[in-house]
Design a protein around this motif. Sequence first.
Motif, short mmCIF file in Angstrom:
data_model
loop_
_atom_site.label_atom_id
_atom_site.label_comp_id
_atom_site.label_asym_id
_atom_site.label_seq_id
_atom_site.Cartn_x
_atom_site.Cartn_y
_atom_site.Cartn_z
N GLU A 1 13.80 45.80 -59.87
CA GLU A 1 13.38 47.14 -60.26
C GLU A 1 13.50 48.07 -59.05
O GLU A 1 13.01 47.74 -57.96
N ASN B 1 13.35 53.42 -63.33
CA ASN B 1 12.30 54.14 -64.06
C ASN B 1 12.79 55.51 -64.50
O ASN B 1 13.42 56.23 -63.73
N GLU C 1 13.63 52.02 -67.72
CA GLU C 1 12.24 51.77 -68.09
C GLU C 1 11.57 53.08 -68.48
O GLU C 1 11.57 54.03 -67.72
N ASP D 1 7.77 50.31 -70.27
CA ASP D 1 6.99 50.06 -69.06
C ASP D 1 5.50 50.10 -69.38
O ASP D 1 5.08 50.85 -70.27
N LYS E 1 7.61 45.39 -70.87
CA LYS E 1 7.01 45.02 -69.60
C LYS E 1 5.49 45.11 -69.76
O LYS E 1 4.93 46.19 -69.87
#
Length: 284
Positions: free
Chosen positions: A58, A118, A150, A180, A201
Motif C-alpha cells: 500500500e 488510496n 482503496e 478501506d 480491508k
Amino acid sequence: AKADGRGRWAVFDPVRSARDRAKSALAAALPAALERDELVIEYQPIVATDDQRLIAVEALVRWQHPQLGRLGPDRFISLAEETGLIVDLGDRVLATACADASRWLAEFPDAQLRVSVNLAARQASEPGLVGKVSTALRRTGLPAELLQLELTESAVMATTGEPLRSLRRLAALGVRLAIDDFGTGYSNLAYLRRLPIHTLKLAGAFVEGIRGDDPVSQVDERIVDALVRLAHALNLSVTAEAVETRHQADRLLALGCDTGQGRFYGPPQEAGGITALLRGSADV
Ligand code: C2E
Ligand code: CA
Ligand code: CA
C-alpha cells in the motif's frame, strides 16, 4: 474572549489557537511542498496470511518537511482535502506508485506485486479520474490488474451518477477496487451491489480487539468471522489491517482472512526496502 465571526464569543484557548496556527501554516506551505517534490511515498507490505508471501504494497504518503521532518498523512491529508489540493497530491502518488510498481514488475516478474493507492472522496468524484488512471498505466506500462484503488465506505457512498460510472469503467479495465476501513462506516452494504469491489480491508479496530481470551476479544473475533464469511460469500478477498502481534496473525489466518497488513508483517518503508524484500525472496 474573541468573536468567532458568527456572532458568538469563544473563550480564548492558547493551546488550541497555537495548534490552529500550526495547521494553517502547514496548509499554506503545502502547495509549494508539492512543487518542490517534498512528498515521499512509503510502501507497506500486504502479505498472504498462510505463508506470508508478498502479494501487494500500500502506498502511504509522507511529507518530508525541511524543518519539521517527515510528517504523517494525518497532519496534512485533511487540509489537502479541504483546499482541493488532494487532487494534485493524489495524482503524484498515483504516478509514483505506478512507476515503482512497474519497476518491480520488470525486475521481479514472478512476484506480480500489486500496488494499492488510496483515493480520497474528492478524487473519486473528479471527472478526469479514468483518464488520469489510464494515462498513469500507459506511461509506466503497469498492467491494470496490478493496480488497486482503496476507497472508504463514505467515499463510495458519496459517489453517484457519472463518478460511479468512472469507477465501473476502471474496474472494467482491470483495476481492482478495495473498500478501506471496512466495518467502520455505513452499515448500508448496498454499494456492494452497485460496484465491482474486489477486496474488503477490515478496519484495524476489529484486529486491535483480538488480544487474547477476554470477552471483548471474543466479540471482535466473531465480527471478523462474520465479515470474512460475508466477503467470501460475495467472492471478495479480505485484507486485515493493523496486524501487530503473532497472536492476531494466527487468529486472522484461522478466521480465513486472505491477506494481512501491519507492523507484524512489516512497516511502511521506502521503495528500496520493498526492492530488498523482493530480492530476498527471489534468492531463496
Ligand atoms: P489507511 O489507509 O487506513 O492506512 C493504514 C494506516 O495504518 C497507515 O497510517 C499505516 O502506517 C498504519 N499502520 C501500519 N501498520 C500498523 C499497525 O501495525 N498498527 C496500526 N494501528 N497502524 C498501522 P498512515 O501512513 O499514518 O496513514 C494514515 C491515513 O492517511 C491512511 O489510513 C489513509 O487514509 C491516509 N493516506 C495515506 N496516504 C494517502 C494518500 O496517498 N492519499 C490519500 N487520499 N490518503 C492517504
Ligand atoms: Ca488505505
Ligand atoms: Ca485502512
